[in-house]
Design an enzyme around this catalytic site. Structure first.
Site, short mmCIF file in Angstrom:
data_model
loop_
_atom_site.label_atom_id
_atom_site.label_comp_id
_atom_site.label_asym_id
_atom_site.label_seq_id
_atom_site.Cartn_x
_atom_site.Cartn_y
_atom_site.Cartn_z
N GLU A 221 0.82 -1.21 0.00
CA GLU A 221 0.00 0.00 0.00
C GLU A 221 0.86 1.26 0.00
O GLU A 221 0.54 2.24 -0.67
CB GLU A 221 -0.94 0.00 1.22
CG GLU A 221 -1.95 -1.12 1.24
CD GLU A 221 -3.09 -0.92 0.25
OE1 GLU A 221 -3.10 0.11 -0.46
OE2 GLU A 221 -3.96 -1.80 0.17
N ARG A 225 0.52 3.78 -3.22
CA ARG A 225 -0.13 5.06 -2.92
C ARG A 225 0.86 6.19 -2.72
O ARG A 225 0.75 7.24 -3.36
CB ARG A 225 -1.02 4.91 -1.69
CG ARG A 225 -2.11 3.86 -1.83
CD ARG A 225 -3.17 4.01 -0.76
NE ARG A 225 -3.99 2.81 -0.62
CZ ARG A 225 -5.20 2.79 -0.09
NH1 ARG A 225 -5.74 3.90 0.36
NH2 ARG A 225 -5.88 1.67 0.01
N ASP A 370 -5.51 -10.08 -7.76
CA ASP A 370 -5.85 -9.22 -8.89
C ASP A 370 -4.68 -8.59 -9.62
O ASP A 370 -4.46 -8.82 -10.81
CB ASP A 370 -6.83 -8.14 -8.42
CG ASP A 370 -6.40 -7.42 -7.15
OD1 ASP A 370 -5.32 -7.73 -6.61
OD2 ASP A 370 -7.16 -6.55 -6.66
#
Length: 690
Positions: A221, A225, A370
């Protein structure tokens, strides 16, 4: 469906603190990109790292901070004491009659929140009244929604990592904060040409953002980000100087390299996560010590998707800095994964950093699986198609998806991207996370490399396989859209289950390999259109099941992300229209309202009105009015609104031919690798090739 008048609950809590003034839009709906400075060629990418940003250097004053006029020295007028006395009396009256003080006011500036509320009242009839789609105006509405979202964050949570717009509360993930919302949203503001907001964010980054917290953070993350946000801001501010122009980041300015210097500091700390026996990064890393920390669950295994979805960021870091260490650490992960020889290109969702072995049989393209597939094709495109190994791996995965994961629902034959929780030899689970809806757009991107479909079909490499991939992307896009149409709010749940027949119809049963007949649309004999009736009796709805624990909506971006790719690739306006309906549903049902009162009115009385103060996640998409979760994820501004904005923009704005978007929607440029920045590994022969 008429708009429901809000109930005076905690979501309507007024805020007494006016935010900073927001600049009006500078957008010409007729020319699309006029006023955004994109008519001229962008400047070349600068790799300059010389010079350090002077931390003690004061930045220019925030553009919208009020300036006070100097005191005048003219002779004093005899009547001025009377005016002063009158002013004191007025203040005393207001003090003892507090109901006359507005609940919220903008210090004379234009109130976008109130205007947005007024616009919301017209949503029911807006589609019928629009004779043609004004995409410039629709794009501007997305921009206004972003401004209202950002303004609420500025007023109630500035500098904090978490924002809860219903209650107005805020929180940091670690002491001192990570810049989670500010950095993640930065490139969206640049794209939207929001200069004053970018200036405010940049000032905070320069004076307050540090990455030395003695605390563990998610490797994945933080990379997608924070590192991705800084790198994208550096790229856009360098290559598109007319978007949100700020003198501090101009070439030669002391702050020119602010973003890349912050990114370098962060990347160096993140590298510690890769110091494992196998090269598979630990799930977490301590920023202060740069020490990787194994997962506290799943037996210490890492998520496969998380380990294999940091490559775009570290490869671009290597390109900018010339430091091959970033490249090598990220690429080693791909080699280790491929050495496990995943069956038909499909990877289980857990892999252990100690030995690089998969620790489960669960295969899915939802959570934890994913973005492995997403980054296969995007690594190939990022390096200007000069790393063909990733295209080979992508094609293998596509064949595996087609063989094992694609099925058709019972009644309406919706294409379902299922899961194999027990492995590829076990039964399919007809479940789709909203996360899996990134796949339609990614398949279209992989088939055309981002080119318009009409141009891609003229390529010598175009074949029946690519043609059918476009058809698959269209069918999966329709299924993702159905998950929105099926709910009372028009917003998709977090997870959707589908009904298959007793003997599931798999795509591999009907079309095990690309058709040899030359007929492109054979699948049309299976697929059925999504009809909508007023009584909700449409047959396709019988194929969709939403369980109670899955009814929440986190304002996720994956479906609008795919609509963006599908429109850019096919040029089909239907994907824009679906996106517009989705956008209106978000505004209609996720808006957080507060009361705005006119003078001398009673709260909740005839003189009061409403304004939008922000947007929040929902607990139940099938409840009207919806139940709120009181949380705005950073990806609402970093991804969801960005993709809406891009969907309604002209096709050549941040074009797919020149860019790749990381899994947090941060755009990076395509480039040609050189020197030590190249594929450092070769695939081992497969068992059936030995």
């Amino acid at each position: 469906m008429s708009f429901q008048t809000p109930y005076p609950t905690s979501s309507l809590t007024p805020s007494p603190r006016p935010g900073g003034r927001l600049s009006p839009a500078n957008y010409n709906s007729r020319t699309g990109l006029a006023g955004l400075g994109l008519s001229s060629n962008p400047a070349s990418l600068s790799n300059k790292l010389g010079g350090f940003f002077e931390q003690d250097r004061p930045l220019p004053m925030y553009k919208d901070k009020p300036h006070f006029a100097p005191r005048r020295t003219a002779p004093r007028k005899k009547w001025r004491p009377l005016l002063a006395l009158l002013g004191l009396c007025t203040l005393a009256y207001l003090f003892y009659n507090q109901s006359s003080i507005p609940t919220w006011q903008r210090s004379g500036s234009y109130d976008k929140g109130a205007e947005l509320w007024n616009w919301m009242q017209t949503l029911e009839d807006s589609s019928a009244s629009e004779k043609y789609a004004d995409w410039g105006a629709r794009r501007e509405k997305v921009r206004e929604v972003f401004q209202v979202s950002w303004e609420g964050y500025e007023r109630e949570a500035w500098g904090f990592d978490e924002y809860h717009p219903v209650s107005g509360r805020n929180k940091n993930m670690v002491e001192g904060g990570m810049g989670w919302i500010i950095v993640d949203s930065l490139d969206t503001m640049i794209m939207m040409n929001l200069t004053s907001q970018v200036r405010h964010a940049r000032q905070w980054i320069a004076t307050s953002l540090q990455y030395d917290q003695n605390h563990d953070v998610s490797t994945f993350e933080t990379t997608i980000r924070m590192l991705g946000g800084l790198l994208s801001a550096h790229y856009l501010s360098t290559n598109y100087p007319t978007l949100a122009p700020i003198k501090d980041d101009d070439p030669g300015a002391a702050g020119e390299d602010l973003y890349i210097e912050k990114a370098t500091d962060l990347a160096d700390r993140l590298l510690g996560a890769f110091e494992t026996h196998s090269g598979i990064p630990y799930s977490s890393v301590n920023l202060n010590t740069s020490r990787g920390i194994r997962s506290h669950s799943d037996g210490g295994a890492a998520s496969t998707a998380e380990a294999t979805s940091v490559q775009l960021e570290f490869k671009y870091m290597a390109k900018l800095t010339g430091e091959a260490e970033y490249w090598q650490a990220a690429e080693r992960v791909m080699e280790v994964v491929d050495e496990q020889e995943p069956q038909d290109g499909l990877v289980p969702i857990y892999i252990h950093p100690d030995n690089g072995k998969f620790t489960s049989k669960n295969v899915r393209l939802g959570s934890r699986g994913d973005s492995y597939y997403e980054y296969l094709i995007k690594q190939y495109l990022q390096t200007s198609q000069e790393e063909p190994i990733y295209k080979i791996m992508w094609d293998e995965s596509m064949q595996g998806i087609r063989k094992h994961l694609l099925a058709f629902s019972k009644e309406s034959k919706l294409m379902v991207l299922g899961e194999r929780p027990g492995g590829l030899t076990r039964p399919i689970l007809p479940k789709m996370d909203h996360l899996a809806c990134f796949m339609p757009g990614t398949i279209a991107l992989g088939a055309t490399s981002g080119l318009p479909l009409s141009m891609a079909r003229k390529s010598p490499s175009w074949n029946q396989q690519r043609e059918e991939e476009i058809l698959i992307s269209r069918e999966l896009m329709k299924t993702c859209w159905a998950t929105y149409l099926n709910t009372k709010t028009g917003l998709a749940p977090e997870i959707t289950h589908f009904v298959l027949g007793d003997e599931p119809i798999m795509m591999s049963d009907k079309y095990p390999t690309p058709s040899k007949t030359g007929s492109t649309f054979e699948m049309s004999s299976i697929s059925q259109p999504l009809t909508t009736t007023s009584d909700g009796s449409d047959p396709w709805r019988k194929d969709i099941i939403v369980k109670n624990n899955d009814r929440h909506n986190l304002q996720r971006p994956e479906t609008v992300e795919s609509l963006f790719y599908m429109y850019r690739v096919t040029g089909d306006e239907i994907y824009r229209e679906w996106g517009w309906e989705m956008f209106k549903a978000f505004i209609k049902h996720t808006a957080v309202l507060e009361e705005k009162q006119s003078r001398l009115s009673v709260p909740g009385g005839a003189g009061s009105s409403w304004r939008v103060k922000g947007f929040t996640s929902l607990s139940n998409v099938n409840s009207i009015p919806p139940e709120t979760r009181d949380n705005m994820e950073s990806f609402w501004m970093a991804e969801t609104l960005k993709y809406f904005y891009l969907l309604f923009s002209d096709r050549d704005f941040i074009s797919l031919e020149e860019h790749v978007f990381n899994t947090e929607a941060h755009p990076f440029p395509r480039f040609k690798p050189s020197g030590d920045l190249k594929t450092g590994w070769e695939r081992k022969p497969r068992k059936d090739e030995k």
